[in-house]
Design an enzyme around this catalytic site. Structure first.
Site, PDB file in Angstrom:
ATOM      1  N   CYS A   1      25.598  -3.427 -25.046  1.00  0.00           N
ATOM      2  CA  CYS A   1      26.878  -3.888 -24.496  1.00  0.00           C
ATOM      3  C   CYS A   1      27.053  -5.406 -24.542  1.00  0.00           C
ATOM      4  O   CYS A   1      28.086  -5.913 -24.990  1.00  0.00           O
ATOM      5  CB  CYS A   1      27.053  -3.372 -23.076  1.00  0.00           C
ATOM      6  SG  CYS A   1      25.822  -3.974 -21.888  1.00  0.00           S
TER       7      CYS A   1
ATOM      8  N   HIS B   1      25.951  -3.951 -17.120  1.00  0.00           N
ATOM      9  CA  HIS B   1      26.824  -3.448 -18.191  1.00  0.00           C
ATOM     10  C   HIS B   1      28.098  -4.280 -18.236  1.00  0.00           C
ATOM     11  O   HIS B   1      28.604  -4.707 -17.192  1.00  0.00           O
ATOM     12  CB  HIS B   1      27.163  -1.972 -17.968  1.00  0.00           C
ATOM     13  CG  HIS B   1      27.869  -1.350 -19.129  1.00  0.00           C
ATOM     14  ND1 HIS B   1      27.265  -1.172 -20.355  1.00  0.00           N
ATOM     15  CD2 HIS B   1      29.143  -0.881 -19.268  1.00  0.00           C
ATOM     16  CE1 HIS B   1      28.127  -0.606 -21.199  1.00  0.00           C
ATOM     17  NE2 HIS B   1      29.264  -0.430 -20.562  1.00  0.00           N
TER      18      HIS B   1
ATOM     19  N   HIS C   1      33.721  -1.132 -25.104  1.00  0.00           N
ATOM     20  CA  HIS C   1      32.323  -1.499 -24.810  1.00  0.00           C
ATOM     21  C   HIS C   1      31.372  -0.677 -25.666  1.00  0.00           C
ATOM     22  O   HIS C   1      31.749   0.344 -26.246  1.00  0.00           O
ATOM     23  CB  HIS C   1      32.023  -1.267 -23.325  1.00  0.00           C
ATOM     24  CG  HIS C   1      32.148   0.168 -22.893  1.00  0.00           C
ATOM     25  ND1 HIS C   1      31.191   0.819 -22.158  1.00  0.00           N
ATOM     26  CD2 HIS C   1      33.129   1.097 -23.102  1.00  0.00           C
ATOM     27  CE1 HIS C   1      31.565   2.063 -21.917  1.00  0.00           C
ATOM     28  NE2 HIS C   1      32.739   2.260 -22.478  1.00  0.00           N
TER      29      HIS C   1
END
Length: 376
Positions: free
Chosen positions: A276, A327, A339
């Site tokens: 990510c 994240h 993402h």
């Protein structure tokens, strides 16, 4: 007397060779072309043993790195006559004995072979072949030996000092994926606890099937060839004058969406597997903005904004497998963000109001303040 002296010198020299060979494997300097798999093969030890000995958290090596190689239980005398083979992997100082071409775990590259074709033949994923062979490019050489089957375990028994993070790094899976597979709500582990490393229905994925078995679906994940080409196209697009008429945010979204479906890989930063924060870092680099590598560091970057103030290009952060931001994604409007998802195994788009992300959302940051200025 001369014969006795000659025999004495010969025995002394042979003893020195024996001693040298018994301990030479204790230290090794990484050279060009080396990776953990070739080094492990050279010294006849496992990759995990080398990583554990050197406290390595990934498979990445740099030329000049000093590695401590675990000592063999029994020293062996170095053979003076090398085995003649036409499948030598490298030559000279870095020569490594090639795998047996009749060993079912390996595939010898033939004319016309590609990673995708080999993956189809053995019914495994193309990016898995690249991963276990330490390949950073999909280019192959005639006669090259590729490892096809590994003995990656399906479970891990928790030992003293183990954490969700350390186990994830050891086996190359995302922490939140590890927690999901084992239905873990928190990060607490117990000594002796058995953790699954793959879902039950995935356990046969790495077992070689018959040569005629069909390739499993990629679920929209790109082949290595397509992934590599996609990145080249994006780099070409970044230099295009046609984009000069667009705003910074418009360009950002174009680059973000151009990378759709590239495969996810925990800790990865290449077209063959990217996580990510590396994805966010790469997208922003295409508009000339440098960001830190990890989600935790990126969370310290930019201006804090409220959720109801989100604008295209803002970064959205989530707390998944750790107490800190673990994240990150890029907001693209309409409560959607793009993402690199460990769950989807690729770059994808999700809603901020998906229950999983709604529960774990912890904040947002604005990097692009206006069309002429960005936080750096």
């Amino acid at each position: 007397m001369k014969k006795f002296l000659y025999l004495f010198l010969l025995l002394t020299f042979s003893s020195l060779l024996f001693i040298y060979d018994s301990y030479a494997s204790l230290n090794y300097t990484v050279k060009k072309g080396d990776n953990l798999y070739t080094i492990a093969k050279k010294f006849k030890v496992s990759v995990d043993a080398i990583k554990e000995q050197n406290n390595l958290l990934s498979n990445k090596l740099a030329i000049g790195d000093k590695l401590s190689i675990p000592q063999q239980n029994k020293p062996s005398i170095k053979k003076q006559t090398p085995k003649i083979t036409n499948t030598t992997l490298t030559s000279g100082e870095n020569a490594v004995a090639a795998p047996d071409p009749f060993d079912a775990r390996y595939h010898q590259v033939k004319k016309g072979d590609t990673i995708a074709k080999i993956a189809k033949k053995y019914s495994i994923k193309a990016d898995r072949i690249m991963e276990i062979n330490g390949l950073t490019s999909d280019k192959l050489k005639l006669g090259q030996q590729l490892l096809i089957k590994t003995t990656k375990p399906y479970t891990h028994t928790v030992k003293k000092g183990d954490t969700i993070w350390s186990i994830s790094v050891k086996y190359g899976i995302a922490p939140d994926e590890l927690k999901e597979i084992n239905a873990l709500e928190g990060n607490s582990l117990k000594l002796g606890q058995k953790l699954l490393l793959v879902k039950k229905d995935q356990e046969q994925e790495e077992v070689i099937q018959s040569p005629n078995a069909s390739l499993r679906s990629y679920h929209s994940k790109l082949s290595p060839e397509a992934a590599s080409q996609k990145m080249e196209d994006i780099k070409t697009l970044a230099k295009s004058k046609e984009l000069e008429e667009l705003s910074i945010r418009e360009r950002l979204v174009i680059f973000a969406k151009k990378m759709m479906h590239l495969p996810y890989r925990f800790g990865g930063s290449t077209p063959f597997g990217i996580d990510c924060s590396a994805y966010v870092q790469k997208v922003y680099s295409f508009i000339g903005i440098s960001l830190p590598r990890s989600a935790r560091e990126q969370f310290r970057f930019g201006d804090v904004i409220d959720k109801d103030e989100l604008s295209i290009g803002d970064l959205v952060f989530f707390r998944t497998y750790a107490s800190f931001p673990s994240h990150v994604g890029i907001y693209i409007g309409d409560n959607l963000f793009i993402h690199a998802s460990s769950k989807a195994k690729r770059i994808t788009i999700d809603s901020l109001y998906t229950p999983y992300y709604l529960k774990r959302f912890i904040g947002a940051k604005r990097i692009i303040l206006d069309e002429s200025f960005a936080v750096n």
